[in-house]
Design a protein around this motif. Structure first.
Motif, mmCIF file in Angstrom:
data_model
loop_
_atom_site.group_PDB
_atom_site.id
_atom_site.type_symbol
_atom_site.label_atom_id
_atom_site.label_comp_id
_atom_site.label_asym_id
_atom_site.label_seq_id
_atom_site.Cartn_x
_atom_site.Cartn_y
_atom_site.Cartn_z
ATOM 1 N N LYS A 1 -5.866 25.433 49.939
ATOM 2 C CA LYS A 1 -5.304 25.061 48.630
ATOM 3 C C LYS A 1 -5.375 26.234 47.661
ATOM 4 O O LYS A 1 -4.435 26.486 46.904
ATOM 5 N N GLN A 2 -6.516 26.936 47.682
ATOM 6 C CA GLN A 2 -6.661 28.090 46.779
ATOM 7 C C GLN A 2 -5.666 29.188 47.144
ATOM 8 O O GLN A 2 -5.054 29.806 46.282
ATOM 9 N N LEU B 1 -2.799 28.851 48.597
ATOM 10 C CA LEU B 1 -1.454 28.434 48.193
ATOM 11 C C LEU B 1 -1.252 28.658 46.693
ATOM 12 O O LEU B 1 -0.249 29.245 46.257
ATOM 13 N N TYR C 1 1.906 26.922 54.727
ATOM 14 C CA TYR C 1 0.889 25.970 54.262
ATOM 15 C C TYR C 1 1.244 24.531 54.672
ATOM 16 O O TYR C 1 2.420 24.223 54.892
ATOM 17 N N PHE D 1 0.413 19.674 50.803
ATOM 18 C CA PHE D 1 -0.060 20.551 49.723
ATOM 19 C C PHE D 1 1.137 21.207 49.014
ATOM 20 O O PHE D 1 1.182 21.321 47.796
ATOM 21 N N GLU E 1 3.097 18.741 46.819
ATOM 22 C CA GLU E 1 2.383 18.479 45.559
ATOM 23 C C GLU E 1 2.697 19.565 44.519
ATOM 24 O O GLU E 1 2.979 19.292 43.358
ATOM 25 N N LYS E 2 2.685 20.828 44.979
ATOM 26 C CA LYS E 2 2.943 21.944 44.046
ATOM 27 C C LYS E 2 4.410 21.984 43.631
ATOM 28 O O LYS E 2 4.732 22.374 42.504
ATOM 29 N N ASP F 1 -4.879 24.278 39.017
ATOM 30 C CA ASP F 1 -5.489 22.945 38.953
ATOM 31 C C ASP F 1 -6.978 23.010 38.678
ATOM 32 O O ASP F 1 -7.801 22.552 39.468
#
Ligand code: SF4
Length: 382
Positions: A309-310, A312, A335, A339, A342-343, A382
């Motif tokens: 996540k980081q 990405l 990715y 995930f 969501e972005k 986030d």
């Protein structure tokens, strides 16, 4: 073979500028600089072992600082020779040195080019004495003009940048116009503009507290940023990153490595590296750095292994800084889909607010988005 960029931090300066929060030491003798470069070579050997730096091709080398132009061309020549013996250089390698006007003369410029440096980045900051003295820079307006006239006449560097600073106390639009007139007069192949940011740790930090009203403020900064972009655009400069403009073909290869989230090795006190998905930082104390290296230890004091996540979020933030923007297809290839989805919802919200636009499968900041980029990046992280 793997291509990476190499950054070398040179932490020496003539004097400490009043806004400076970088790791830099004023008034060091030339012996200290020569010693430092010997230690850098030892660090390279240590890092080659610890960070498995085999089969490496260097695509760029960047001497940053501090004031790397204080280093003699002979020392740089030996250092570059040592690099050549250990790494392959790409055919189009970009080798940049950061320089300050007070530290250059015609011979030094010629010799830097002679030892293989092919890009010069000048920290000019302002063409006006009252701002130079406020910032605590070590040179005057006339030194800058003499240097630039020589640089243009000598033809030693075709690829060269200068930095200017905006958002200074009592700076007016007409002051800034004057600065940009000099960009258009000297026409560097690359130009960077930064706003003055002050931490409480630097001497000007307390000035900011008591003279807040003398700083032009965010609205003024936003309007001169827009104006600068329009004017430079008419003269062939393209803004390819939030703070950076280049004539076609003169984008900084080294900095593009950072913004494309590609790998780099940093050598020297306080330098950062990004290798195999791990962010690393060297110690920021010169004596600690030298001690570690002399004991055969790695000077890396911080390692951050990023989770997916980081990674990405970082990749998106870095790409959004550039005019290339974020490429949807690349995100899906790299990715996990949930995930990325969501972005993308977040980016779609930015589109609705006219902060981002979409073009050919890419998400790019609008001018409005550029002005509040840091807020958007926080939301993405986030
Ligand atoms: S020249 Fe750069 S690194 Fe050196 S003191 Fe000034 S701002 Fe800091």
């Amino acid at each position: 073979m793997k291509e990476i960029a190499l950054y070398i931090h040179v932490p020496f300066c003539i004097q400490k500028c009043r806004y400076c929060d970088f790791v830099s030491y004023p008034n060091r003798q030339s012996d200290s600089i020569a010693d430092y470069f010997k230690v850098l070579i030892q660090e390279l050997q240590i890092r080659t072992k610890y960070d498995s730096l085999q089969d490496i091709v260097l695509k760029s080398i960047y001497f940053g600082g501090g004031t790397p132009s204080l280093v003699s061309p002979e020392i740089l020549k030996d250092f570059l020779l040592h690099l050549r013996q250990n790494f392959q250089f790409s055919k189009f390698i970009e080798i940049t040195i950061e320089a300050n006007p007070g530290t250059l003369n015609p011979e030094k410029i010629r010799d830097f080019a002679y030892v293989g440096i092919n890009r010069l980045s000048l920290g000019i900051q302002s063409f006006q004495n009252r701002f130079l003295s406020f910032l605590g820079r070590s040179y005057q307006e006339k030194d800058v003009h003499n240097l630039l006239i020589h640089l243009m006449n000598s033809g030693s560097f075709l690829n060269w940048n200068f930095d200017l600073m905006y958002g200074l106390p009592f700076q007016t639009f007409s002051d800034w116009k004057k600065e940009i007139e000099y960009v258009l007069l000297y026409q560097p192949s690359h130009f960077s503009l930064y706003n003055l940011t002050l931490s409480q740790r630097v001497p000007l930090g307390s000035f900011l507290k008591s003279h807040l009203a003398s700083f032009p403020g965010q609205d003024w900064e936003a309007s001169i940023y827009r104006w600068t972009q329009q004017v430079l655009g008419k003269y062939g400069y393209k803004r390819y990153e939030i703070s950076n403009f280049a004539q076609p073909g003169y984008e900084c290869l080294h900095n593009l490595t950072y913004w494309r989230n590609q790998e780099y090795l940093g050598l020297g006190v306080s330098s950062c590296s990004y290798l195999r998905g791990i962010r690393m930082r060297n110690t920021s104390s010169l004596s600690h750095y030298q001690k570690k290296i002399k004991n055969g230890q790695s000077p890396v004091i911080m390692k951050d292994i990023l989770n997916v996540k980081q990674k990405l979020a970082e990749e998106m933030i870095l790409a959004l800084r550039t005019s290339e923007g974020v490429e949807t297809e690349k995100l899906f290839k790299t990715y996990p889909e949930p995930f990325v989805q969501e972005k993308l919802i977040l980016l779609e919200n930015f589109v609705q607010s006219h902060l981002v636009y979409k073009r050919a499968g890419r998400w790019i900041l609008t001018s409005r988005g550029t002005l509040i980029a840091n807020q958007l990046f926080l939301e993405i992280f986030d």
